[in-house]
Design a protein around this motif. Structure first.
Motif, PDB file in Angstrom:
ATOM      1  N   GLY A  48      32.291 -29.973   7.787  1.00  0.00           N
ATOM      2  CA  GLY A  48      33.742 -30.012   7.612  1.00  0.00           C
ATOM      3  C   GLY A  48      34.278 -31.425   7.719  1.00  0.00           C
ATOM      4  N   ASN A  49      35.346 -31.710   6.992  1.00  0.00           N
ATOM      5  CA  ASN A  49      35.907 -33.058   6.970  1.00  0.00           C
ATOM      6  C   ASN A  49      36.992 -33.236   8.042  1.00  0.00           C
ATOM      7  N   PHE A 102      44.401 -22.112   6.281  1.00  0.00           N
ATOM      8  CA  PHE A 102      43.660 -23.360   6.153  1.00  0.00           C
ATOM      9  C   PHE A 102      42.394 -23.343   7.008  1.00  0.00           C
ATOM     10  N   PHE A 103      41.354 -24.053   6.524  1.00  0.00           N
ATOM     11  CA  PHE A 103      40.104 -24.180   7.280  1.00  0.00           C
ATOM     12  C   PHE A 103      40.370 -24.750   8.675  1.00  0.00           C
ATOM     13  N   ALA A 104      41.169 -25.821   8.705  1.00  0.00           N
ATOM     14  CA  ALA A 104      41.405 -26.507   9.982  1.00  0.00           C
ATOM     15  C   ALA A 104      42.087 -25.590  10.989  1.00  0.00           C
ATOM     16  N   ASP A 132      38.284 -29.341   3.912  1.00  0.00           N
ATOM     17  CA  ASP A 132      39.146 -30.486   4.180  1.00  0.00           C
ATOM     18  C   ASP A 132      40.412 -30.030   4.880  1.00  0.00           C
ATOM     19  N   THR A 133      41.183 -30.998   5.338  1.00  0.00           N
ATOM     20  CA  THR A 133      42.459 -30.682   5.991  1.00  0.00           C
ATOM     21  C   THR A 133      43.527 -30.421   4.938  1.00  0.00           C
ATOM     22  N   PRO A 134      44.569 -29.701   5.299  1.00  0.00           N
ATOM     23  CA  PRO A 134      45.652 -29.446   4.333  1.00  0.00           C
ATOM     24  C   PRO A 134      46.537 -30.669   4.181  1.00  0.00           C
ATOM     25  N   ILE A 144      45.674 -30.829  13.756  1.00  0.00           N
ATOM     26  CA  ILE A 144      44.555 -31.471  13.055  1.00  0.00           C
ATOM     27  C   ILE A 144      43.932 -32.569  13.914  1.00  0.00           C
ATOM     28  N   GLN A 145      44.775 -33.390  14.539  1.00  0.00           N
ATOM     29  CA  GLN A 145      44.268 -34.499  15.327  1.00  0.00           C
ATOM     30  C   GLN A 145      43.606 -34.061  16.624  1.00  0.00           C
TER      31      GLN A 145
END
Length: 620
Positions: A48-49, A102-104, A132-134, A144-145
């Protein structure tokens, strides 16, 4: 309407190259199933990114598939679900379905419930993709962070097998392995940072700025020590031919539409233009180029961090006055004329470099870090990036920063890593590396140990006796030390004179007195000592060890004195006689030669031819 169209075109080019050119490479890590037996094997998974992949390391865990909220789009505490592992148990790796959010967000929800890693099973049969992140907005920026666990996407069919095994009551244990995710061919790591000088793009720009500031010190230490070779890169885009003459595209591009950047505020009517971003990208590239020419490439980090502090665009402080102490004329010459209808060689090289070569795909995500030609996936955070860079060193060549406790666990500290160890000499075959320990017989003080590194290591060659006596017996008592090690280049342990035994584990003192090996003369009295013996003589006698005999001290002294006297006297007499004979022989030779010369004037001597006398010859 034209403004919106131009903006849309440029933003579209930001995220993708033309289809005919684009080649995105999915970076993978290895996933091995260790149980149940029927599923054992190795499978691919796409890193994952976001989050922090464990580059250079691995993670063993127990896979859990939640019955409720199995797509992970809601918080698990609403379902009273916890993934926290109990003490002594394997970490929990959560299996979730793709889709619905979203994946994240899925990974974030699992992390909050105690998961150590997340596997997302694809919902369609397709080649693996990179999660990836949205697009950042207020809600996504909040989590996300904060994602710190690794995650990976797995194929649909493999995900179904895992789900069926868990649902059928099997305990599924897996090992996620990132040790080969970054090539590690030699003792230097080459890495690149693809970024942009624009600081108004939201969360990702803030993340990039913070990373550059935090990583500056470590980057400069690695570069100055010769451990790494760093190269900054900047993505630029082109303006489609149909828009190159428009007012909007002219404000976003230089060199007649060849090199462009989106408007920082995405508003052409205010603030800085994309053209300013492109020129600053070019300036930072030229700073690196000029610094590299003076063998100080690390100055780039000083310039960029100073720029972020003193000249941020988002604070409307952007200017072109910084130089990082470099030659401004060289920098301006490198930048060239932004209004020229021609190629800029520096930016043209950047566009060419953006296209992937070899195992590296095209750079399409900003920011992107490339380590040893492999794109990094994950959060731009100091310790995470250091892990990725350290994973690029060949084993045992890592700098000290890679072996700190903040980045990895020293396996040699636990049971010596299962390697050979000599506790007496404090020598071990265990070597700590970033990817794990290796068992390799060491070299100590110029002496090489040889063996398998696990059960045996033996010193070999000259000098081996300096290292723990070469593994041979040794002991010291009452100020006397003995060793059975023979330092002749061979490997042998032999008890020294005065001892007997195998030379390795023991050497016992020989009682020379008891075994009648010494001190056997009638006047001798023997006393055994450790490693030797003492022999004394009765009365006024002196023991001569070489002859194992006792002699009188007085007699020996008198005889010695008279012997010395007669030797000297005889020597003087012989010298004088010899000199006299030589003298007589030389005198006699001299006198004989003189007499023969005188007599030869008056009469022929024996052996001489008579010389006729011409003085009295009166014949006519």
């Amino acid at each position: 309407m034209k403004l919106r169209v131009c903006l849309f075109v440029l933003i579209g080019l930001v995220v993708a190259l033309p289809v005919s050119m684009a080649r995105f490479v999915v970076e993978k890590n290895s996933l091995s199933i260790t149980s149940p037996e029927k599923m054992k094997g190795t499978y691919d998974s796409a890193i994952g990114n976001f989050g922090i992949p464990q580059y250079g390391g691995s993670m063993a865990g127990n896979v859990v598939y939640p019955k409720d909220n199995n797509n992970g789009c809601k918080e698990f505490n609403h379902f009273s679900i916890s993934f926290k592992s109990t003490p002594g148990a394997l970490p929990t790796i959560v299996l979730l379905h793709r889709g619905s959010c979203f994946f994240a967000l899925k990974v974030w929800n699992a992390q909050k419930a105690g998961a150590s890693a997340v596997l997302v099973a694809d919902d369609i049969d397709e080649p693996l993709i990179t999660m990836d992140t949205p697009e950042e907005d207020g809600s996504s920026a909040q989590y996300i962070q904060n994602i710190t666990i690794p995650s990976a996407l797995i194929g649909k069919s493999f995900g179904e097998k895992l789900k069926d095994a868990i649902s059928g009551g099997d305990m599924v244990n897996v090992n996620l392995d990132w040790r080969e995710a970054v090539p590690h061919p030699d003792e230097r790591v080459e890495y690149e940072l693809w970024s942009n000088s624009n600081d108004e793009c939201g969360v990702k720009c803030n993340m990039l700025m913070e990373f550059v500031k935090d990583f500056k010190g470590a980057a400069q230490i690695l570069e100055k020590g010769g451990y790494t070779q760093f190269t900054p890169h900047y993505i630029t885009w082109y303006c489609p031919q149909a828009f190159t003459l428009s007012k909007q595209c002219k404000s976003q591009c230089i060199n007649h539409g060849r090199y462009c950047a989106p408007d920082p505020e995405q508003d052409f009517s205010t603030g800085y233009d994309g053209k300013d971003v492109v020129i600053e990208n070019l300036r930072q590239l030229c700073v690196f180029k000029v610094a590299n020419e003076t063998a100080t490439p690390w100055v780039w980090w000083d310039y960029v961090t100073d720029f972020q502090i003193r000249c941020p665009m988002k604070e409307k402080k952007y200017n072109k006055e910084l130089s990082a102490g470099l030659d401004i004329k060289k920098i301006e010459k490198c930048i060239g004329d932004p209004d020229a209808d021609s190629e800029n060689l520096v930016l043209k090289q950047e566009q060419d470099a953006q296209i992937g070569k070899g195992s590296r795909g095209d750079v399409t995500i900003l920011p992107t870090l490339v380590v040893n030609n492999r794109q990094y996936r994950g959060k731009l955070e100091k310790s995470a990036i250091l892990k990725a860079i350290c994973a690029g060193f060949e084993e045992t060549t890592e700098p000290a920063v890679c072996l700190s406790g903040d980045l990895q666990t020293n396996e040699c500290l636990t049971s010596n890593g299962g390697c050979w160890r000599d506790n007496a000499a404090n020598i071990t075959a265990c070597k700590d590396t970033f990817r794990g320990r290796v068992c390799e017989c060491p070299m100590v003080d110029g002496v090489q140990f040889k063996g398998d590194g696990y059960t045996t290591c033996e010193a070999s060659g000259p000098g081996r006796c300096k290292i723990n006596n070469g593994g041979c017996w040794h002991d010291a008592r009452n100020g006397h030390a003995f060793s059975a090690c023979s330092d002749d280049g061979g490997v042998r342990c032999q008890c020294p004179t005065g001892f007997s035994g195998d030379g390795v584990k023991n050497c016992e003192d020989i009682d020379e007195c008891k075994e009648k090996k010494a001190c056997q003369c009638p006047e001798c009295s023997c006393k055994n000592t450790w490693g030797s013996y003492d022999c004394t003589c009765s009365g006024d006698l002196l023991y001569i060890k070489d002859h194992d005999a006792c002699i009188s001290k007085t007699a020996s002294q008198g005889k010695s004195a008279w012997a010395a006297f007669w030797v000297i006297l005889i020597g003087l007499v012989m010298a004088a006689g010899g000199a006299f004979l030589v003298y007589k022989y030389r005198i006699r030779q001299y006198m004989d030669s003189e007499i023969r010369a005188i007599m030869a004037q008056y009469m022929p001597l024996d052996g001489q031819v008579e010389v006729p006398n011409h003085v009295n010859d009166q014949r006519a």
